[in-house]
Design an enzyme around this catalytic site. Structure first.
Site, mmCIF file in Angstrom:
data_model
loop_
_atom_site.group_PDB
_atom_site.id
_atom_site.type_symbol
_atom_site.label_atom_id
_atom_site.label_comp_id
_atom_site.label_asym_id
_atom_site.label_seq_id
_atom_site.Cartn_x
_atom_site.Cartn_y
_atom_site.Cartn_z
ATOM 1 N N ASN A 99 -24.846 26.600 -13.894
ATOM 2 C CA ASN A 99 -24.767 25.515 -12.772
ATOM 3 C C ASN A 99 -25.853 25.859 -11.801
ATOM 4 O OD1 ASN A 99 -23.821 23.977 -10.769
ATOM 5 N ND2 ASN A 99 -21.608 24.970 -10.189
ATOM 6 N N TRP A 100 -26.813 25.356 -11.661
ATOM 7 C CA TRP A 100 -28.053 25.620 -10.682
ATOM 8 C C TRP A 100 -27.701 25.015 -9.272
ATOM 9 C CZ3 TRP A 100 -32.992 24.616 -14.008
ATOM 10 C CH2 TRP A 100 -32.974 25.335 -14.938
ATOM 11 N N LYS A 101 -26.504 24.266 -9.133
ATOM 12 C CA LYS A 101 -26.032 23.900 -7.684
ATOM 13 C C LYS A 101 -27.351 23.276 -7.011
ATOM 14 C CE LYS A 101 -22.395 27.176 -7.694
ATOM 15 N NZ LYS A 101 -21.349 27.823 -7.331
ATOM 16 N N HIS A 139 -16.064 20.129 -9.829
ATOM 17 C CA HIS A 139 -15.999 21.644 -9.221
ATOM 18 C C HIS A 139 -15.277 21.766 -7.875
ATOM 19 C CE1 HIS A 139 -18.292 24.883 -7.726
ATOM 20 N NE2 HIS A 139 -18.563 25.333 -8.786
ATOM 21 N N GLU A 168 -16.491 22.905 -5.066
ATOM 22 C CA GLU A 168 -17.364 22.563 -4.136
ATOM 23 C C GLU A 168 -17.277 20.974 -3.896
ATOM 24 O OE1 GLU A 168 -21.061 24.863 -5.567
ATOM 25 O OE2 GLU A 168 -19.819 26.459 -5.108
ATOM 26 N N GLU A 186 -12.236 28.390 -12.562
ATOM 27 C CA GLU A 186 -12.988 29.241 -11.461
ATOM 28 C C GLU A 186 -12.210 29.453 -10.178
ATOM 29 O OE1 GLU A 186 -17.376 28.017 -12.259
ATOM 30 O OE2 GLU A 186 -16.658 26.526 -11.063
ATOM 31 N N GLY A 238 -19.399 33.027 -5.987
ATOM 32 C CA GLY A 238 -20.399 33.293 -5.148
ATOM 33 C C GLY A 238 -20.082 34.264 -4.040
ATOM 34 N N SER A 258 -18.746 34.539 -10.092
ATOM 35 C CA SER A 258 -19.428 36.005 -10.045
ATOM 36 C C SER A 258 -19.483 36.459 -11.569
ATOM 37 C CB SER A 258 -18.654 36.631 -8.933
ATOM 38 O OG SER A 258 -18.877 36.330 -7.515
ATOM 39 N N GLY A 279 -22.941 30.318 -11.710
ATOM 40 C CA GLY A 279 -23.743 29.891 -10.664
ATOM 41 C C GLY A 279 -24.985 30.766 -10.388
ATOM 42 N N GLY A 280 -24.648 31.670 -9.406
ATOM 43 C CA GLY A 280 -25.929 32.565 -8.821
ATOM 44 C C GLY A 280 -26.378 33.422 -10.214
HETATM 45 P P1 PGA Z 1 -20.979 31.760 -9.295
HETATM 46 O O1 PGA Z 1 -20.888 30.416 -9.236
HETATM 47 O O2 PGA Z 1 -21.410 32.224 -10.574
HETATM 48 O O3 PGA Z 1 -22.377 31.987 -8.096
HETATM 49 O O4 PGA Z 1 -19.968 32.625 -8.597
HETATM 50 C C1 PGA Z 1 -19.997 29.837 -10.339
HETATM 51 C C2 PGA Z 1 -19.807 28.329 -10.185
HETATM 52 O O5 PGA Z 1 -19.514 27.774 -8.934
HETATM 53 O O6 PGA Z 1 -19.804 27.369 -11.059
#
Ligand code: PGA
Length: 256
Positions: free
Chosen positions: A12-14, A98, A100, A170, A176, A216, A237-238
């Protein structure tokens, strides 16, 4: 022992990567992981890079995903994109609900449910995200919160469609932050999600639905998480923004 379900690892590159940067990252993933045998790999760039990344992935087993979608077919929804628009770029998966989106864009379970139904109706595989906040966990509400999100997001999904679902657990406090749920904590929630899926679709179908962990995840902690019986992959994500860390997680999935 390999899981019958097979792992699915999604990046997930956001809101990161211009189209040119996205092409470079996608090329790197394909180069390092052109043969994704045994692991389904999905890249979810921002909308603006979908077409460019689609071209890179065309002749590889790596799949393309989007990060969001509007439930309507078309119309006056400034700034939004439809399932058909995504399909026209060979998108196979779409991240929905998600945390967010839930937090910053006030998306409700009912709205997310509309998206899930539209995605399934248009041949897209939803990656439905669920997870609790830290206060909810501290109050012992984790399983209740996740139960409501899973049931709310999957209303009216038929057994026939269910096989195309992916659920991502999640914990919001782990996204993050560098904090990861312990394998035991994650497995407890994954097993409870599996129980809800059994309740909704019966055990044969529930057994086929993949439940990813997200929050994470990185090469150093992926293996022990993926060893858990109900953790069938990761939503990253990251660590998906660099070829090395992302493919390190895929390697960990392949080795299970
Ligand atoms: P993260 O994000 O790996 O940076 O914690 C995961 C996500 O939000 O899908």
């Amino acid at each position: 022992m390999k899981k019958r379900r097979g792992y699915i690892v999604a990046g997930n590159w956001k809101m990161n990567k211009t189209a040119a940067e996205a092409v470079e990252l996608a090329r790197g993933v394909v180069r390092e992981w052109g043969n994704a045998a045994g692991v389904e790999v999905v890249l979810c760039p921002p909308f603006t890079a979908l077409e460019a990344v689609a071209r890179i992935l065309k002749d590889s087993p790596v799949l393309l995903g989007a990060q969001n979608m509007h439930p309507a077919g078309s119309g006056a929804y400034t700034g939004e994109v439809s399932a058909q628009m995504l399909r026209s770029f060979q998108v196979s998966h779409v991240i929905l609900g998600h945390s967010e989106r839930r937090e910053y864009f006030a998306e409700s379970d009912a709205f997310i449910n509309e998206k899930v139904l539209t995605a399934l109706g248009n041949g897209l595989k939803p990656i439905l995200c669920v997870g609790e906040t830290l206060p909810q966990r501290d109050q012992g509400d984790t399983l209740g919160v996740v139960d409501a999100q899973v049931r709310g997001g999957l209303k009216q999904v038929t057994g026939e469609e269910a096989e195309n679902l992916v659920i991502a657990y999640e914990p919001i406090w782990a996204i993050g932050t560098g904090k990861t749920a312990t394998p035991r904590m994650a497995q407890e929630v994954h097993a409870s999600i599996r129980g809800i899926l059994v309740d909704l679709f019966g055990s044969a179908l529930a057994d086929k639905i993949r439940i990813q962990y997200g929050g994470s995840m990185k090469p150093g902690n992926a293996a022990e998480l993926l060893l858990q019986p109900d953790i069938d992959g990761g939503l990253i994500g990251g660590a998906s923004l660099e070829v090395e860390s992302f493919t390190g997680i895929i390697e960990a999935a392949k080795a299970r």
